[in-house]
Motif scaffolding. Sequence first.
Motif, PDB file in Angstrom:
ATOM      1  N   GLU A 223       0.836  -1.205   0.000  1.00 33.55           N
ATOM      2  CA  GLU A 223       0.000   0.000   0.000  1.00 33.55           C
ATOM      3  C   GLU A 223       0.872   1.256   0.000  1.00 33.55           C
ATOM      4  O   GLU A 223       0.588   2.221  -0.724  1.00 33.55           O
ATOM      5  CB  GLU A 223      -0.928   0.023   1.222  1.00 33.55           C
ATOM      6  CG  GLU A 223      -1.877   1.212   1.202  1.00 33.55           C
ATOM      7  CD  GLU A 223      -2.831   1.262   2.383  1.00 33.55           C
ATOM      8  OE1 GLU A 223      -3.737   2.115   2.379  1.00 33.55           O
ATOM      9  OE2 GLU A 223      -2.666   0.441   3.313  1.00 33.55           O
TER      10      GLU A 223
ATOM     11  N   ALA B 208       2.171   1.710  -3.473  1.00 32.84           N
ATOM     12  CA  ALA B 208       1.152   2.259  -4.364  1.00 32.84           C
ATOM     13  C   ALA B 208       1.046   3.766  -4.214  1.00 32.84           C
ATOM     14  O   ALA B 208       0.987   4.501  -5.211  1.00 32.84           O
ATOM     15  CB  ALA B 208      -0.205   1.597  -4.077  1.00 32.84           C
TER      16      ALA B 208
ATOM     17  N   VAL C  97       4.033   5.712  -5.643  1.00 36.22           N
ATOM     18  CA  VAL C  97       3.950   5.836  -7.100  1.00 36.22           C
ATOM     19  C   VAL C  97       2.904   6.879  -7.492  1.00 36.22           C
ATOM     20  O   VAL C  97       3.167   7.777  -8.304  1.00 36.22           O
ATOM     21  CB  VAL C  97       3.615   4.467  -7.737  1.00 36.22           C
ATOM     22  CG1 VAL C  97       3.284   4.634  -9.213  1.00 36.22           C
ATOM     23  CG2 VAL C  97       4.775   3.498  -7.558  1.00 36.22           C
TER      24      VAL C  97
ATOM     25  N   ALA D 100      10.175  -0.952  -8.335  1.00 34.50           N
ATOM     26  CA  ALA D 100       9.021  -1.259  -7.484  1.00 34.50           C
ATOM     27  C   ALA D 100       9.372  -2.326  -6.460  1.00 34.50           C
ATOM     28  O   ALA D 100       8.996  -2.223  -5.283  1.00 34.50           O
ATOM     29  CB  ALA D 100       7.840  -1.715  -8.352  1.00 34.50           C
TER      30      ALA D 100
ATOM     31  N   SER E   9       7.281   5.913 -12.983  1.00 31.54           N
ATOM     32  CA  SER E   9       6.135   5.947 -12.070  1.00 31.54           C
ATOM     33  C   SER E   9       4.826   5.847 -12.839  1.00 31.54           C
ATOM     34  O   SER E   9       3.881   5.189 -12.395  1.00 31.54           O
ATOM     35  CB  SER E   9       6.167   7.240 -11.241  1.00 31.54           C
ATOM     36  OG  SER E   9       7.365   7.324 -10.483  1.00 31.54           O
TER      37      SER E   9
ATOM     38  N   CYS F 224      -0.994   0.455  -9.520  1.00 33.54           N
ATOM     39  CA  CYS F 224      -1.039   0.992  -8.159  1.00 33.54           C
ATOM     40  C   CYS F 224      -2.404   1.597  -7.842  1.00 33.54           C
ATOM     41  O   CYS F 224      -2.928   1.432  -6.731  1.00 33.54           O
ATOM     42  CB  CYS F 224       0.068   2.039  -7.978  1.00 33.54           C
ATOM     43  SG  CYS F 224       1.720   1.319  -7.927  1.00 33.54           S
TER      44      CYS F 224
ATOM     45  N   TYR G  29      -4.672  -1.314  -7.216  1.00 30.61           N
ATOM     46  CA  TYR G  29      -4.473  -1.938  -5.901  1.00 30.61           C
ATOM     47  C   TYR G  29      -5.073  -1.068  -4.799  1.00 30.61           C
ATOM     48  O   TYR G  29      -5.726  -1.585  -3.875  1.00 30.61           O
ATOM     49  CB  TYR G  29      -2.989  -2.163  -5.642  1.00 30.61           C
ATOM     50  CG  TYR G  29      -2.705  -2.838  -4.321  1.00 30.61           C
ATOM     51  CD1 TYR G  29      -2.907  -4.200  -4.167  1.00 30.61           C
ATOM     52  CD2 TYR G  29      -2.245  -2.112  -3.219  1.00 30.61           C
ATOM     53  CE1 TYR G  29      -2.673  -4.836  -2.950  1.00 30.61           C
ATOM     54  CE2 TYR G  29      -2.010  -2.726  -2.004  1.00 30.61           C
ATOM     55  CZ  TYR G  29      -2.225  -4.088  -1.875  1.00 30.61           C
ATOM     56  OH  TYR G  29      -1.996  -4.710  -0.674  1.00 30.61           O
TER      57      TYR G  29
END
Length: 306
Positions: free
Chosen positions: A32, A35, A38, A79, A178, A185, A188
């Motif tokens: 998280e 995510a 990013v 990542a 990114s 991201c 998610y």
Amino acid sequence: MRRGYLYGLSAYALWGFFPLYFTLLQPSGAVEVLAHRVIWSVLFLAAVLTVSADWRFVARIARQPRLLGGITLAASVLAVNWATYVYGVNSERVVETALGYFINPLVTVLLGVLVLGERLRRAQWAAVGVGALAVLVLTIDYGHVPYIALTLAVTFGSYGLTKKQLGIPATHGLFVESAVLLLPCLGYAAWLSWRSEATFGSVSAGHTLLLVGAGAVTAIPLLLFAGAANRLPLTALGLLQYVAPMIQLGCGVLILGEPMPPARLAGFGLVWLALIIFTADGIRRARATAAAARAPVAVTAGRAAP
């Protein structure tokens, strides 16, 4: 040069204090946090590119599939690096994350041999050998292979190798990297919200602001590093890179209270010995190269003198 050193020290100091920031992001999980790093990095860098009116380079990247494929590879490796780092910090293993960035130069040298077919000098082989012994000692101390440190070193070394081959400016490269990760991201983060498992917006206003700030915290040191890289020789940057893991180690032991038993200290001592050998050889090589480059100029000047 002075501005270059200021930018470089600022970048590495900020990276060094990262553990203190990311511990504040608990109870967010590593993925998280990744995510949100990013998502908000994309927005922050988009603002920077808009202010500098420098979108043309990004448009050219988007029109080159092969280059975009290389950036996607770099983004994937980055990542993994980011997620592993956050996991290490949040699992109270900051000392091991510092180890990863200490041994990164040695891993980078090995990648040069394995991927680019480079040949090492004797001192470099000696440094790699001492570094391998250090990993063995630390494996015995931890009771398992220090996989967080090795993952950080290998992924960051691979990221640096990929970036070197791509040759893209730091700001543009990080924005596109990114942006490549943005949709997964966002997906998610939305999935976590749908399952009511997201910490973003549910823990506290301060926690939410810290997650938003992770974008700027991620991007600003990279921008400072780009400014330093444009002004300093590689030997100076090579010496400055040890500032970050030294601060991380201090944060882990002195502030966060992580243990440093004698066997672990011995393992770190071997790592530092390897880095001393490696750095001394690099400085000697750089001085020899500079002296060789000046020699023809000196001879020509001598001939021209009356």
